[in-house]
Design a protein around this motif. Structure first.
Motif, PDB file in Angstrom:
ATOM      1  N   PRO A 199      64.559  -9.728  19.057  1.00  0.00           N
ATOM      2  CA  PRO A 199      65.837 -10.439  18.983  1.00  0.00           C
ATOM      3  C   PRO A 199      66.404 -10.427  17.568  1.00  0.00           C
ATOM      4  O   PRO A 199      65.694 -10.718  16.592  1.00  0.00           O
ATOM      5  CB  PRO A 199      65.470 -11.858  19.410  1.00  0.00           C
ATOM      6  CG  PRO A 199      64.279 -11.686  20.295  1.00  0.00           C
ATOM      7  CD  PRO A 199      63.514 -10.541  19.688  1.00  0.00           C
ATOM      8  N   GLY A 200      67.661 -10.037  17.446  1.00  0.00           N
ATOM      9  CA  GLY A 200      68.327 -10.025  16.160  1.00  0.00           C
ATOM     10  C   GLY A 200      67.978  -8.866  15.255  1.00  0.00           C
ATOM     11  O   GLY A 200      68.427  -8.799  14.109  1.00  0.00           O
ATOM     12  N   LYS A 201      67.182  -7.935  15.763  1.00  0.00           N
ATOM     13  CA  LYS A 201      66.769  -6.796  14.954  1.00  0.00           C
ATOM     14  C   LYS A 201      67.221  -5.485  15.599  1.00  0.00           C
ATOM     15  O   LYS A 201      67.524  -5.417  16.780  1.00  0.00           O
ATOM     16  CB  LYS A 201      65.251  -6.793  14.776  1.00  0.00           C
ATOM     17  CG  LYS A 201      64.721  -7.965  13.956  1.00  0.00           C
ATOM     18  CD  LYS A 201      63.259  -7.791  13.625  1.00  0.00           C
ATOM     19  CE  LYS A 201      62.763  -8.913  12.730  1.00  0.00           C
ATOM     20  NZ  LYS A 201      61.327  -8.736  12.372  1.00  0.00           N
ATOM     21  N   ALA A 202      67.250  -4.450  14.779  1.00  0.00           N
ATOM     22  CA  ALA A 202      67.635  -3.130  15.273  1.00  0.00           C
ATOM     23  C   ALA A 202      66.519  -2.514  16.102  1.00  0.00           C
ATOM     24  O   ALA A 202      65.333  -2.838  15.915  1.00  0.00           O
ATOM     25  CB  ALA A 202      67.980  -2.214  14.098  1.00  0.00           C
ATOM     26  N   ARG A 203      66.895  -1.616  16.988  1.00  0.00           N
ATOM     27  CA  ARG A 203      65.901  -0.888  17.765  1.00  0.00           C
ATOM     28  C   ARG A 203      65.173   0.077  16.829  1.00  0.00           C
ATOM     29  O   ARG A 203      65.798   0.790  16.041  1.00  0.00           O
ATOM     30  CB  ARG A 203      66.580  -0.122  18.896  1.00  0.00           C
ATOM     31  CG  ARG A 203      65.638   0.466  19.920  1.00  0.00           C
ATOM     32  CD  ARG A 203      66.377   0.964  21.138  1.00  0.00           C
ATOM     33  NE  ARG A 203      67.058  -0.124  21.844  1.00  0.00           N
ATOM     34  CZ  ARG A 203      67.587  -0.015  23.055  1.00  0.00           C
ATOM     35  NH1 ARG A 203      67.493   1.150  23.704  1.00  0.00           N
ATOM     36  NH2 ARG A 203      68.201  -1.037  23.615  1.00  0.00           N
ATOM     37  N   GLU A 204      63.854   0.110  16.913  1.00  0.00           N
ATOM     38  CA  GLU A 204      63.070   0.933  16.005  1.00  0.00           C
ATOM     39  C   GLU A 204      62.047   1.780  16.762  1.00  0.00           C
ATOM     40  O   GLU A 204      61.526   1.365  17.798  1.00  0.00           O
ATOM     41  CB  GLU A 204      62.330   0.062  14.974  1.00  0.00           C
ATOM     42  CG  GLU A 204      61.315  -0.878  15.565  1.00  0.00           C
ATOM     43  CD  GLU A 204      60.507  -1.627  14.521  1.00  0.00           C
ATOM     44  OE1 GLU A 204      60.684  -1.387  13.312  1.00  0.00           O
ATOM     45  OE2 GLU A 204      59.665  -2.461  14.916  1.00  0.00           O
ATOM     46  N   LEU A 205      61.781   2.948  16.216  1.00  0.00           N
ATOM     47  CA  LEU A 205      60.767   3.819  16.789  1.00  0.00           C
ATOM     48  C   LEU A 205      59.387   3.219  16.562  1.00  0.00           C
ATOM     49  O   LEU A 205      59.043   2.820  15.454  1.00  0.00           O
ATOM     50  CB  LEU A 205      60.835   5.211  16.160  1.00  0.00           C
ATOM     51  CG  LEU A 205      59.782   6.193  16.665  1.00  0.00           C
ATOM     52  CD1 LEU A 205      60.124   6.653  18.077  1.00  0.00           C
ATOM     53  CD2 LEU A 205      59.676   7.399  15.726  1.00  0.00           C
ATOM     54  N   VAL A 206      58.616   3.174  17.641  1.00  0.00           N
ATOM     55  CA  VAL A 206      57.219   2.756  17.541  1.00  0.00           C
ATOM     56  C   VAL A 206      56.328   3.998  17.412  1.00  0.00           C
ATOM     57  O   VAL A 206      55.501   4.098  16.513  1.00  0.00           O
ATOM     58  CB  VAL A 206      56.804   1.942  18.777  1.00  0.00           C
ATOM     59  CG1 VAL A 206      55.324   1.596  18.727  1.00  0.00           C
ATOM     60  CG2 VAL A 206      57.654   0.685  18.891  1.00  0.00           C
TER      61      VAL A 206
END
Length: 123
Positions: A41-48
């Motif tokens: 929540p509230g963060k950018a989508r990031e590669l795992v």
């Protein structure tokens, strides 16, 4: 119709483990890059993590040594084994695929997406 379907999310205590699965349908993805992204929540989508057809992986620094991505090309399926989970791993996890032989950290470059599965790490 191309679909990516995730499963395996849930709630776990810190230090616990979960295994996510994503099965693709509608066409073969054996030559595609397969990846897991996450968005808190509230963060950018990031590669795992991402994995190319031959098995070479790309992992985010935050999950190295704890998460392992793998794939079964014959079953059009990609997995994410998550160990030593931390509260900061809490997010919606998305399966994604890219019509390329090369992995990318840029989520906008991925062509296909699953609906997402919630992972919550809390005591």
């Amino acid at each position: 119709q191309v679909q990516l379907a995730e499963s395996g999310g849930g709630s776990v205590q810190p230090g616990g483990s979960l295994r996510l699965s994503c099965t693709a349908s509608g066409r073969s993805f054996s030559t595609n890059v397969m990846a897991w992204f996450r968005q808190a929540p509230g963060k950018a989508r990031e590669l795992v993590a991402a994995i190319v057809s031959g098995g070479t992986t790309t992992d985010a620094d935050s999950v190295k040594g704890r998460f392992t991505i793998s794939r079964d090309n014959a079953k059009n399926t990609v997995f994410l084994q998550m160990n030593s989970l931390k509260p900061e791993d809490t997010a919606v996890y998305y399966c994604a695929s890219r019509d390329s032989a090369y992995a990318s950290y840029n989520y906008a470059s991925y062509n296909y997406w699953g609906q997402g599965t919630q992972v919550t790490v809390s005591s």
